[in-house]
Structure formats: structure tokens, C-alpha cells
Write a protein that holds these residues in place. Structure first.
Motif, mmCIF file in Angstrom:
data_model
loop_
_atom_site.group_PDB
_atom_site.id
_atom_site.type_symbol
_atom_site.label_atom_id
_atom_site.label_comp_id
_atom_site.label_asym_id
_atom_site.label_seq_id
_atom_site.Cartn_x
_atom_site.Cartn_y
_atom_site.Cartn_z
ATOM 1 N N SER A 77 0.769 -1.009 0.092
ATOM 2 C CA SER A 77 0.451 0.068 -0.237
ATOM 3 C C SER A 77 0.683 1.232 0.047
ATOM 4 O O SER A 77 0.605 2.626 0.578
ATOM 5 C CB SER A 77 -1.048 0.612 1.499
ATOM 6 O OG SER A 77 -1.526 -0.887 1.322
ATOM 7 N N ASN A 78 1.995 1.516 -0.084
ATOM 8 C CA ASN A 78 3.006 2.262 -0.609
ATOM 9 C C ASN A 78 2.972 2.543 1.360
ATOM 10 O O ASN A 78 3.395 4.220 1.129
ATOM 11 C CB ASN A 78 2.826 3.258 -1.119
ATOM 12 C CG ASN A 78 3.126 2.875 -2.759
ATOM 13 O OD1 ASN A 78 3.800 1.839 -2.657
ATOM 14 N ND2 ASN A 78 2.560 3.562 -3.117
ATOM 15 N N LYS A 79 3.040 1.992 2.500
ATOM 16 C CA LYS A 79 3.393 2.405 3.849
ATOM 17 C C LYS A 79 4.904 2.055 4.128
ATOM 18 O O LYS A 79 5.352 0.805 3.756
ATOM 19 C CB LYS A 79 1.964 2.312 4.516
ATOM 20 C CG LYS A 79 0.884 2.262 3.952
ATOM 21 C CD LYS A 79 -0.040 2.330 5.128
ATOM 22 C CE LYS A 79 -1.467 2.954 4.679
ATOM 23 N NZ LYS A 79 -2.574 2.026 5.798
ATOM 24 N N VAL A 80 5.258 3.206 5.112
ATOM 25 C CA VAL A 80 6.604 3.063 4.953
ATOM 26 C C VAL A 80 6.699 2.235 6.587
ATOM 27 O O VAL A 80 5.924 1.965 7.150
ATOM 28 C CB VAL A 80 7.213 4.497 5.908
ATOM 29 C CG1 VAL A 80 8.657 4.547 6.411
ATOM 30 C CG2 VAL A 80 7.462 5.325 4.243
ATOM 31 N N LEU A 81 6.701 0.787 6.332
ATOM 32 C CA LEU A 81 7.438 -0.138 6.675
ATOM 33 C C LEU A 81 9.305 -0.031 8.147
ATOM 34 O O LEU A 81 9.096 -0.408 8.851
ATOM 35 C CB LEU A 81 7.409 -1.371 6.213
ATOM 36 C CG LEU A 81 7.127 -2.097 5.338
ATOM 37 C CD1 LEU A 81 6.871 -3.278 4.861
ATOM 38 C CD2 LEU A 81 5.770 -2.187 6.310
ATOM 39 N N LEU A 82 9.961 0.577 6.814
ATOM 40 C CA LEU A 82 11.148 0.914 8.020
ATOM 41 C C LEU A 82 11.857 2.317 7.071
ATOM 42 O O LEU A 82 12.024 1.510 5.726
ATOM 43 C CB LEU A 82 12.033 -0.368 7.393
ATOM 44 C CG LEU A 82 13.861 -0.457 8.014
ATOM 45 C CD1 LEU A 82 13.716 0.073 9.372
ATOM 46 C CD2 LEU A 82 14.502 -1.591 8.034
#
Length: 168
Positions: A77-82
Motif C-alpha cells: 500500500s506504499n506505507k513505510v515499513l522501515l
């Protein structure tokens, strides 16, 4: 599980095979579960533009006197994991290990990544080395179905996006 979480250490020790240490471990695990449920879920930052990446990374690397290379690892979802620093160098450059970039991506289950580095000189134009590294990482990512979405060069007062400039 609710009933188990309400038992005391002596009550847990009445079960065959459960000693004091195991009873304490069970209660500790139940407490961790309770605390996790009580905590708000962490909301991951969704990347929607190169400007947003600049705003995320400028406070970290925008005003440094040396070059650093960072990778933002994203989920589907193009969310920043790291956000991970993978290189720290001198005034004019830094080294990046391509294998390490993708090792981390595989470990955390990232499906995409965004490359970021700063130019202490303030210049926003990519060097030939910047272009070659980007090409190399993009090719490696294609082989593993991990998409390199952009490479952002960050300076104190601005940024350069390879994607926005059509280099991708």
C-alpha cells in the motif's frame, strides 16, 4: 484464554508440568497480550509524492555535512515499513551494498523501496555514480519483484526526484 489470564502463579502450578518459572512465563505472556491489545495500532505513513518523501527525509539528512544513503522500505500500500541508513560517507560520496538493500527488503517483506541520499553541497543534480547506482538497484529489484519507485536527492532547501524527472 481469559480464564487462564486470571489465574495466579500458585493456581497455574497446580497443573501437571507447570512449575514456578513456567507459570511466571505464562503470566508474562498474558500481560504482554493485554498491553498489546490496549495499545493503539501503529499507523504507517503512506507515501503519495516525492515532496512527501523530501519532507520525511529532509530533517534527517538535509543539513548534514557528509553524505548518507537511506532506503525507505514500503508495503504493498506504499506505507513505510522501515527507514534504514545503508551508507554513510564523506563530503562527496558514500558506498551502498546492493545485496544489503534487498536483504533487508526480503527480511521485512517489503514490496517496494525508495532510495534517498543527500548532497551536502546543495546541488540537486544527480552524478553519474548516482544514476548508475539507481539503474543497478532498479534492475536487481525487478529480478525479485521489489519495485524501486524513486530515488530522491535531498538538499537543505530542495530535492530532486528521479521519477519526477522521467529518469525512471
Amino acid at each position: 484464554m481469559n480464564a487462564l489470564g486470571k489465574l495466579s502463579i500458585p493456581q497455574l502450578m497446580n497443573f501437571k508440568g507447570i512449575g514456578e518459572a513456567k507459570a511466571i512465563s505464562i503470566l508474562a505472556a498474558m500481560e504482554l497480550g493485554r498491553r498489546r491489545r490496549a495499545e493503539d495500532a501503529v499507523e504507517l505513513t503512506k507515501v503519495t509524492s516525492s515532496k512527501m518523501i523530501f519532507e520525511l527525509m529532509q530533517p534527517i539528512i538535509g543539513e548534514l555535512s557528509h553524505e548518507e544513503f537511506w532506503v525507505l522500505y514500503l508495503n504493498n500500500s506504499n506505507k513505510v515499513l522501515l527507514k534504514s541508513q545503508l551508507g554513510k560517507g564523506g563530503i562527496t560520496g558514500t558506498l551502498v551494498d546492493v545485496r544489503l538493500v534487498f536483504k533487508i527488503a526480503l527480511e521485512i517483506g517489503a514490496t517496494a523501496l525508495i532510495l534517498c541520499h543527500n548532497h551536502p553541497s546543495g546541488s540537486l543534480l544527480p552524478s553519474d555514480a548516482d544514476k548508475q547506482l539507481t539503474k543497478k538497484l532498479k534492475a536487481a529489484g525487478q529480478n525479485m519483484d521489489i519495485h524501486v519507485l524513486d530515488h530522491i536527492i535531498v538538499a537543505e532547501n530542495g530535492f530532486y526526484s528521479f521519477n519526477d524527472e522521467g529518469i525512471f
